[in-house]
Design an enzyme around this catalytic site. Structure first.
Site, short mmCIF file in Angstrom:
data_model
loop_
_atom_site.label_atom_id
_atom_site.label_comp_id
_atom_site.label_asym_id
_atom_site.label_seq_id
_atom_site.Cartn_x
_atom_site.Cartn_y
_atom_site.Cartn_z
N SER B 49 -12.33 2.22 22.27
CA SER B 49 -11.23 1.72 23.07
C SER B 49 -10.09 2.72 23.19
O SER B 49 -9.15 2.49 23.93
CB SER B 49 -10.69 0.42 22.48
OG SER B 49 -10.25 0.64 21.16
N HIS B 90 -4.88 0.93 18.25
CA HIS B 90 -4.41 0.95 19.64
C HIS B 90 -3.00 1.51 19.71
O HIS B 90 -2.37 1.76 18.69
CB HIS B 90 -4.42 -0.47 20.24
CG HIS B 90 -5.78 -0.91 20.66
ND1 HIS B 90 -6.05 -2.20 21.05
CD2 HIS B 90 -6.95 -0.26 20.76
CE1 HIS B 90 -7.33 -2.30 21.37
NE2 HIS B 90 -7.89 -1.13 21.21
N ASP B 115 -3.49 -6.02 24.71
CA ASP B 115 -4.20 -6.70 23.62
C ASP B 115 -3.87 -8.17 23.50
O ASP B 115 -4.23 -8.79 22.50
CB ASP B 115 -3.86 -6.02 22.29
CG ASP B 115 -4.55 -4.67 22.19
OD1 ASP B 115 -4.26 -3.94 21.23
OD2 ASP B 115 -5.36 -4.35 23.08
#
Lengths: 222, 172
Positions: B49, B90, B115
């Protein structure tokens, strides 16, 4: 002392030591390369509209849609150890109680990869072949790292946790970057200058104000 | 190994030596944990990701102390979703407020959406205490061994078997 197991162990131990030292030297080489980034960002158009966070949500929130122009020269950030540069433009504004910029939201970002990392990008196979072919043989193309955007629509429509952003004052757009190395420490836009690393020249837009909610013409008529 | 059994003192010394090595490794890990103030100061990237920045198998070093400034927008953080044990790596894209009650929103570079879907039910933002560290340094590929071991558990038995074989053969 001369069995093959011991020899393999010694070779492996030597290999890891050398790899570690080389990695440390590569990471340290980042500190010597000077950085002189510059950027110019200006707001072109801003609107506040009503919308939902996603299709199924029942919440109605206000979103700021910002169009901006950006011209930046980040080519000095590319060294042999750079894997990619993540550039992002954020809008920040203070709370009603203080002048500190306490709210910040990213409105646009992009990833500029070093030619050595081009094969890792998330683009289709045809574009990938073109990109790799265009970068073949060059160390780093001097035009990589230069961004020229005119009237760019923001990637992300931003809101505040309260759901209300209309008529917010003292909003600024700021340009930041994050250098991702192949090995070593990740670095962001510096707050203080040190050595050959200069702060971003420019990089902050003029203060602007988010307008009132945009009312649809049909509603006005009714 | 047979000779070790005949000499209990030597066997005990070997076991003690082995235990010392294990506890030194454990102590170094926990010491790093305390210095970085993070329950897991070194993590391996498990998903794609954050491509092209991080690939699966890369090793990340985390730092959880805000000595110079608070965790700000653009930093890459590792957090656990409330109630689940999966660490997610992230980038922080939004921050509202200051201090420990500041609300943070994260998004993976390679994901289209932020998210919000990953957070717990009713949770729209993260707080500083949900974050177990921000990424400060990075080494490529080194962690791929742990991914291989966790995805193919038979590799673990094979490796232990080889190590055991080496120990036995060495004595002779």
């Amino acid at each position: 002392m001369h069995s093959s197991i011991v020899r393999i162990q010694n070779v492996f131990g030597f290999f890891t030591t050398v790899a570690f030292v080389v990695a440390a030297l590569i990471a340290a080489s980042d500190l010597i390369a000077p950085r002189t980034p510059s950027a110019n960002v200006a707001v072109k158009d801003v609107q506040v509209v009503r919308g939902r966070p996603h299709y199924y949500s029942s919440k109605k929130e206000e979103y700021a849609v910002i169009k901006f122009s950006l011209s930046a020269d980040l080519s000095s950030l590319f060294t042999w150890n750079t894997k990619q540069i993540f550039v992002y433009v954020s809008a920040s504004w203070p709370n009603s109680t203080s002048t500190e910029l306490t709210n910040e939201a990213v409105i646009w970002d992009t990833i500029i990869t070093n030619p050595s990392a081009d094969h890792l990008q998330n683009i289709g196979p045809v574009a990938m072949k073109k990109l790799i072919r265009s970068a073949k043989g060059k160390s780093v193309d001097p035009s990589r790292g230069k961004i020229e955007l005119k009237n760019q629509k923001a990637k992300y429509q931003i809101t505040a946790p309260t759901g209300k952003v209309a008529e917010t004052d003292n909003v600024v757009l700021k340009v930041h970057y994050n250098v991702q190395p192949w090995v070593g420490i990740l670095t962001w836009t510096p707050q203080i200058e040190f050595g050959g690393w200069k702060k971003v020249k420019g990089g902050v837009s003029k203060v602007f104000k988010l307008p009132a909610l945009k009312v649809k013409k049909e509603e006005k008529k009714a | 190994m047979l000779s070790a059994l005949q000499n209990p003192r030597q066997a005990a010394a070997q076991i003690l030596n082995f235990g010392l090595i294990l506890s030194t490794a454990f102590m170094m890990w926990k010491g790093l944990s305390v210095i970085a103030d993070s329950p897991s100061p070194i993590v391996v990237v498990l998903s794609g990701s954050m491509e092209p920045a991080f690939q699966r198998g890369d090793l990340l070093f985390l730092w959880n102390r805000n000595w110079f400034e608070e965790t700000k927008v653009g930093e890459i953080v590792v957090y656990n979703v409330k109630g689940k044990d999966i660490p997610i790596v992230h980038r922080v894209v939004r921050k509202f407020g200051v201090g420990d009650e500041a609300k943070l929103l994260t998004k993976g570079d390679n994901n289209v959406a932020d998210d919000t879907e990953l957070y717990a039910r009713g949770q729209d933002y993260l707080e500083r205490k949900d974050i177990i560290g921000s990424v400060v340094a990075y080494i490529p590929f080194v962690g791929y061994v742990t991914i291989l071991l966790s995805e193919h558990p038979w590799l673990k038995t094979v490796m232990l078997g080889i190590m055991g074989l080496v120990v036995v053969l060495q004595r002779e």
